[in-house]
Design a protein around this motif. Structure first.
Motif, PDB file in Angstrom:
ATOM      1  N   SER A  10       0.848  -1.189   0.000  1.00  0.00           N
ATOM      2  CA  SER A  10       0.000   0.000   0.000  1.00  0.00           C
ATOM      3  C   SER A  10       0.885   1.242   0.000  1.00  0.00           C
ATOM      4  CB  SER A  10      -0.886   0.011   1.248  1.00  0.00           C
ATOM      5  OG  SER A  10      -0.085   0.213   2.408  1.00  0.00           O
ATOM      6  N   GLU A  38      -3.586   6.159  -1.673  1.00  0.00           N
ATOM      7  CA  GLU A  38      -3.274   5.146  -2.689  1.00  0.00           C
ATOM      8  C   GLU A  38      -2.892   5.793  -4.027  1.00  0.00           C
ATOM      9  OE1 GLU A  38      -2.617   1.830  -2.301  1.00  0.00           O
ATOM     10  OE2 GLU A  38      -2.801   2.513  -0.237  1.00  0.00           O
ATOM     11  N   ARG A  41       0.829   6.122  -4.472  1.00  0.00           N
ATOM     12  CA  ARG A  41       1.592   4.877  -4.412  1.00  0.00           C
ATOM     13  C   ARG A  41       2.745   4.826  -5.411  1.00  0.00           C
ATOM     14  NH1 ARG A  41       0.809  -0.265  -6.766  1.00  0.00           N
ATOM     15  NH2 ARG A  41       1.651  -1.918  -5.479  1.00  0.00           N
TER      16      ARG A  41
END
Length: 143
Positions: A10, A38, A41
């Motif tokens: 994650s 996210e 990321r």
């Protein structure tokens, strides 16, 4: 060959790894009061990759009387993580070559230094060659 991660990390895990390595990006608390998301990321993975590559480069800098054993150890560690799938290995290396070509092309200079265009072409050709090889092997296996 599977390119999907069995256990994808994650954004928070990558961020924590960067912090643990002393390379955590400082997020503006007004822009990101809840921390990394996210959507961050890939940016964070790129930062982690850069930190790792900088550490490997510092640890494997070859002097006049040094061998390549340190480089080999880094490659062995990489190979153990990627595994024995030659298609996956070629895919990961092709991805690295594509990133390298972009980095070589983005010199930030009006006039690139001598050899920069040749280096870009060589890296790009290497990526295309690996892609062509994977494609040809895939067609041969399908027949």
């Amino acid at each position: 060959m599977s390119i999907s991660s069995e256990h994808p990390v994650s954004a928070d895990q990558v961020y924590r790894a960067l912090v643990a390595l002393g390379a955590g990006p400082v997020a503006d608390p007004e822009v990101r009061p809840e921390g990394p998301q996210e959507g961050d990321r890939l940016h964070l993975l790129g930062a982690l990759l850069a930190k790792t590559e900088l550490e490997i480069t510092a640890a494997t800098r070859l002097g006049e009387d040094e061998g390549a054993d340190d480089v080999v150890e880094a490659v062995i560690g990489w190979s153990l993580q990627v595994g024995a799938d030659p298609g996956l290995t070629a895919n990961v290396v092709t991805n690295r070559l594509e990133r390298t070509a972009i980095q070589v092309a983005e010199s930030g200079e009006d006039e690139p230094p001598p050899g920069r265009n040749a280096a870009f072409a060589a890296v790009t050709i290497a990526a295309y060659a690996l892609t062509a090889q994977r494609s040809a092997l895939g067609r041969m296996e399908a027949e």
